[in-house]
Design a protein around this motif. Structure first.
Motif, PDB file in Angstrom:
ATOM      1  N   ASP A  32       0.818  -1.223   0.000  1.00  0.00           N
ATOM      2  CA  ASP A  32       0.000   0.000   0.000  1.00  0.00           C
ATOM      3  C   ASP A  32       0.848   1.269   0.000  1.00  0.00           C
ATOM      4  O   ASP A  32       0.382   2.329   0.419  1.00  0.00           O
ATOM      5  CB  ASP A  32      -0.959  -0.004   1.185  1.00  0.00           C
ATOM      6  CG  ASP A  32      -0.237  -0.096   2.537  1.00  0.00           C
ATOM      7  OD1 ASP A  32       0.973  -0.383   2.553  1.00  0.00           O
ATOM      8  OD2 ASP A  32      -0.906   0.121   3.571  1.00  0.00           O
ATOM      9  N   PHE A  33       2.073   1.160  -0.486  1.00  0.00           N
ATOM     10  CA  PHE A  33       2.974   2.314  -0.523  1.00  0.00           C
ATOM     11  C   PHE A  33       2.362   3.468  -1.312  1.00  0.00           C
ATOM     12  O   PHE A  33       2.300   4.609  -0.840  1.00  0.00           O
ATOM     13  CB  PHE A  33       4.302   1.884  -1.148  1.00  0.00           C
ATOM     14  CG  PHE A  33       5.367   2.944  -1.193  1.00  0.00           C
ATOM     15  CD1 PHE A  33       6.178   3.175  -0.097  1.00  0.00           C
ATOM     16  CD2 PHE A  33       5.593   3.696  -2.344  1.00  0.00           C
ATOM     17  CE1 PHE A  33       7.185   4.138  -0.132  1.00  0.00           C
ATOM     18  CE2 PHE A  33       6.591   4.661  -2.396  1.00  0.00           C
ATOM     19  CZ  PHE A  33       7.382   4.885  -1.286  1.00  0.00           C
ATOM     20  N   PHE A  36      -0.727   4.998   0.395  1.00  0.00           N
ATOM     21  CA  PHE A  36      -0.336   5.792   1.569  1.00  0.00           C
ATOM     22  C   PHE A  36       0.092   7.186   1.152  1.00  0.00           C
ATOM     23  O   PHE A  36      -0.375   8.188   1.710  1.00  0.00           O
ATOM     24  CB  PHE A  36       0.806   5.080   2.308  1.00  0.00           C
ATOM     25  CG  PHE A  36       1.442   5.891   3.399  1.00  0.00           C
ATOM     26  CD1 PHE A  36       0.801   6.065   4.612  1.00  0.00           C
ATOM     27  CD2 PHE A  36       2.688   6.489   3.202  1.00  0.00           C
ATOM     28  CE1 PHE A  36       1.391   6.819   5.627  1.00  0.00           C
ATOM     29  CE2 PHE A  36       3.279   7.239   4.211  1.00  0.00           C
ATOM     30  CZ  PHE A  36       2.626   7.402   5.427  1.00  0.00           C
ATOM     31  N   TRP A  37       0.975   7.272   0.148  1.00  0.00           N
ATOM     32  CA  TRP A  37       1.498   8.576  -0.234  1.00  0.00           C
ATOM     33  C   TRP A  37       0.483   9.407  -1.012  1.00  0.00           C
ATOM     34  O   TRP A  37       0.420  10.629  -0.849  1.00  0.00           O
ATOM     35  CB  TRP A  37       2.796   8.419  -1.028  1.00  0.00           C
ATOM     36  CG  TRP A  37       3.951   8.173  -0.104  1.00  0.00           C
ATOM     37  CD1 TRP A  37       4.647   7.029   0.076  1.00  0.00           C
ATOM     38  CD2 TRP A  37       4.511   9.131   0.802  1.00  0.00           C
ATOM     39  NE1 TRP A  37       5.612   7.192   1.032  1.00  0.00           N
ATOM     40  CE2 TRP A  37       5.557   8.476   1.492  1.00  0.00           C
ATOM     41  CE3 TRP A  37       4.245  10.464   1.088  1.00  0.00           C
ATOM     42  CZ2 TRP A  37       6.324   9.124   2.459  1.00  0.00           C
ATOM     43  CZ3 TRP A  37       5.014  11.109   2.050  1.00  0.00           C
ATOM     44  CH2 TRP A  37       6.041  10.439   2.723  1.00  0.00           C
ATOM     45  N   ALA A  39      -2.694   9.424  -0.495  1.00  0.00           N
ATOM     46  CA  ALA A  39      -3.603   9.967   0.515  1.00  0.00           C
ATOM     47  C   ALA A  39      -2.964  11.146   1.247  1.00  0.00           C
ATOM     48  O   ALA A  39      -3.629  12.162   1.518  1.00  0.00           O
ATOM     49  CB  ALA A  39      -3.998   8.877   1.507  1.00  0.00           C
ATOM     50  N   ARG A  40      -1.660  11.036   1.550  1.00  0.00           N
ATOM     51  CA  ARG A  40      -0.972  12.143   2.203  1.00  0.00           C
ATOM     52  C   ARG A  40      -0.949  13.373   1.291  1.00  0.00           C
ATOM     53  O   ARG A  40      -1.117  14.501   1.743  1.00  0.00           O
ATOM     54  CB  ARG A  40       0.472  11.739   2.563  1.00  0.00           C
ATOM     55  CG  ARG A  40       0.618  10.613   3.568  1.00  0.00           C
ATOM     56  CD  ARG A  40       0.061  10.941   4.937  1.00  0.00           C
ATOM     57  NE  ARG A  40       0.736  12.018   5.608  1.00  0.00           N
ATOM     58  CZ  ARG A  40       1.667  11.855   6.556  1.00  0.00           C
ATOM     59  NH1 ARG A  40       2.050  10.641   6.910  1.00  0.00           N
ATOM     60  NH2 ARG A  40       2.200  12.894   7.159  1.00  0.00           N
ATOM     61  N   SER A 150       5.191   4.980  14.263  1.00  0.00           N
ATOM     62  CA  SER A 150       4.118   4.656  13.318  1.00  0.00           C
ATOM     63  C   SER A 150       4.299   5.443  12.024  1.00  0.00           C
ATOM     64  O   SER A 150       4.753   6.591  12.060  1.00  0.00           O
ATOM     65  CB  SER A 150       2.756   4.997  13.937  1.00  0.00           C
ATOM     66  OG  SER A 150       1.730   5.051  12.959  1.00  0.00           O
ATOM     67  N   ARG A 151       3.913   4.843  10.924  1.00  0.00           N
ATOM     68  CA  ARG A 151       3.993   5.560   9.645  1.00  0.00           C
ATOM     69  C   ARG A 151       3.083   6.783   9.637  1.00  0.00           C
ATOM     70  O   ARG A 151       3.309   7.732   8.901  1.00  0.00           O
ATOM     71  CB  ARG A 151       3.621   4.621   8.495  1.00  0.00           C
ATOM     72  CG  ARG A 151       2.162   4.206   8.486  1.00  0.00           C
ATOM     73  CD  ARG A 151       1.790   3.375   7.286  1.00  0.00           C
ATOM     74  NE  ARG A 151       0.345   3.246   7.169  1.00  0.00           N
ATOM     75  CZ  ARG A 151      -0.280   2.652   6.161  1.00  0.00           C
ATOM     76  NH1 ARG A 151       0.427   2.119   5.170  1.00  0.00           N
ATOM     77  NH2 ARG A 151      -1.591   2.584   6.116  1.00  0.00           N
ATOM     78  N   ASP A 152       2.022   6.752  10.444  1.00  0.00           N
ATOM     79  CA  ASP A 152       1.062   7.856  10.447  1.00  0.00           C
ATOM     80  C   ASP A 152       1.492   9.017  11.324  1.00  0.00           C
ATOM     81  O   ASP A 152       0.944  10.118  11.198  1.00  0.00           O
ATOM     82  CB  ASP A 152      -0.305   7.342  10.918  1.00  0.00           C
ATOM     83  CG  ASP A 152      -0.890   6.312   9.964  1.00  0.00           C
ATOM     84  OD1 ASP A 152      -0.787   6.518   8.740  1.00  0.00           O
ATOM     85  OD2 ASP A 152      -1.418   5.291  10.439  1.00  0.00           O
ATOM     86  N   GLY A 157       6.940  12.215   7.223  1.00  0.00           N
ATOM     87  CA  GLY A 157       5.765  12.337   6.363  1.00  0.00           C
ATOM     88  C   GLY A 157       5.195  13.737   6.378  1.00  0.00           C
ATOM     89  O   GLY A 157       4.786  14.280   5.342  1.00  0.00           O
ATOM     90  N   TYR A 252       8.082   2.785   4.373  1.00  0.00           N
ATOM     91  CA  TYR A 252       7.217   3.791   3.754  1.00  0.00           C
ATOM     92  C   TYR A 252       7.944   5.106   3.508  1.00  0.00           C
ATOM     93  O   TYR A 252       7.404   5.992   2.829  1.00  0.00           O
ATOM     94  CB  TYR A 252       5.987   4.042   4.640  1.00  0.00           C
ATOM     95  CG  TYR A 252       5.033   2.875   4.649  1.00  0.00           C
ATOM     96  CD1 TYR A 252       4.024   2.772   3.701  1.00  0.00           C
ATOM     97  CD2 TYR A 252       5.160   1.857   5.598  1.00  0.00           C
ATOM     98  CE1 TYR A 252       3.147   1.692   3.707  1.00  0.00           C
ATOM     99  CE2 TYR A 252       4.291   0.777   5.605  1.00  0.00           C
ATOM    100  CZ  TYR A 252       3.295   0.695   4.656  1.00  0.00           C
ATOM    101  OH  TYR A 252       2.437  -0.384   4.645  1.00  0.00           O
TER     102      TYR A 252
END
Length: 329
Positions: A32-33, A36-37, A39-40, A150-152, A157, A252
């Motif tokens: 889901d790389f 994820f990006w 969406a960011r 966490s990635r979030d 990010g 990520y």
């Protein structure tokens, strides 16, 4: 293989020749790389950046330099500088990222790569004179670990999002730099920390037309975690020894993995010898690029050496030629 007299307890060339470095690949992406990006990115594009241009602070090298503030994701208000042509309207726009020491002033990022260009030079959250924020460390060794659980929540990010919001702020201030109606797309410049952030930011943003990354960090984390180094990379290695699960988060934020999605023309300046950003990671970013790419080999990065001034001038000339070829089309 580059060799310099030094006091590091490891070899900043890592025993690699240029041929070795040109064969280093990128790690595989998480499933889901891309999602994820993207969406960011969409979140960042929805931000009302509300830029405010400050008074003139300096005029040199064909530009007038003003302070600027703008809003980024999470409602964080950031600052930096905007460089405007001293005469006439801007015909080109640039976003310029900074290294992991932050940015205290526009410094050597001006003069800009092209005449009649404007640029925004943001301080990302936590970094530099105009990016300081409560709760975010302002020292690279602590900043690079902020939210890494966490990635979030990882600050990297949000720093990428700060670059996207800086681009939006520049377009709001100077609509003539926004792509469309035959106008060229933006250029991106970033060194070290800013190079790694650029590799993570550029694949998803079609407002950019070309990028130049100098000694980019965050390339090939699985390999990077095994290579002794100085600076923020060593701090992440230390954290990883105590928390090996962080390797999944770092997947990520791998600049080389992101480069496999980067289809814009990119000029990479990568070093053969670098104690802070291991050359294998830098070259992994270059090798993975999916679009037109150009390589400028530097003798060393994050290191003072004889010939540094000459190589810096060669890179500036290459940068002018590169953006002249790709943004003037």
């Amino acid at each position: 293989m580059a060799s310099f007299a030094h006091d590091f307890p490891f070899d900043p060339a890592y025993g690699h020749t240029l041929d070795d470095l040109l064969r280093i690949p990128a790690p595989a992406a998480p499933d889901d790389f891309d999602a994820f990006w993207r969406a960011r990115y969409e979140e960042a594009r929805e931000v009302a950046t509300e830029p405010e241009l400050g008074p003139l602070e300096e005029e040199r090298d064909g530009v007038r330099i003003h302070g600027v503030t703008f809003t980024s994701v999470g409602g964080v208000r950031l600052g930096g500088w905007v460089a405007l042509p001293a005469e006439g309207a801007a015909e080109y726009g640039f976003v310029i990222g900074h290294g992991y020491g932050g940015r205290q002033e526009p410094g050597p990022d001006v003069p800009l790569p092209l005449p009649r260009a404007a640029a925004i030079l943001p301080c990302v959250r936590g970094m530099g004179a105009r990016g300081l924020r409560d709760g975010i460390p302002d020292v690279s060794d602590a900043h690079v670990l902020h939210g890494i659980e966490s990635r979030d929540t990882y600050v990297i990010g949000d720093c990428v999002a700060d670059l996207w919001c800086a681009a939006s702020a520049l377009h709001e201030l100077l609509p003539e730099t926004a792509p469309g109606d035959g106008r060229p797309r933006l250029g991106y410049l970033g060194e070290s920390f800013g190079g790694g952030l650029g590799a993570l930011a550029l694949p998803w943003d079609d407002r950019f037309g070309a990028g130049q990354l100098t000694v980019p960090t965050f390339g090939n984390h699985p390999l990077r975690l095994t290579l002794p180094c100085a600076g923020s990379g060593a701090v992440v290695q230390g954290y990883h020894r105590e928390h090996p699960e962080v390797a999944e988060v770092l997947r990520y934020f791998d600049a080389a993995t992101a480069a496999t999605r980067l289809e814009l023309p990119v000029l990479v300046a990568a070093a053969l010898f670098d104690p802070s950003v291991p050359p294998p990671g830098q070259f992994a970013v270059h090798n993975a690029l999916a679009g037109e790419r150009e390589l400028q080999v530097l003798s060393a990065g994050h290191f003072v050496y004889e010939g540094l001034t000459a190589e810096t001038e060669e890179l500036r000339a290459a940068r002018r030629r590169f953006f002249g070829a790709w943004l003037k089309r």
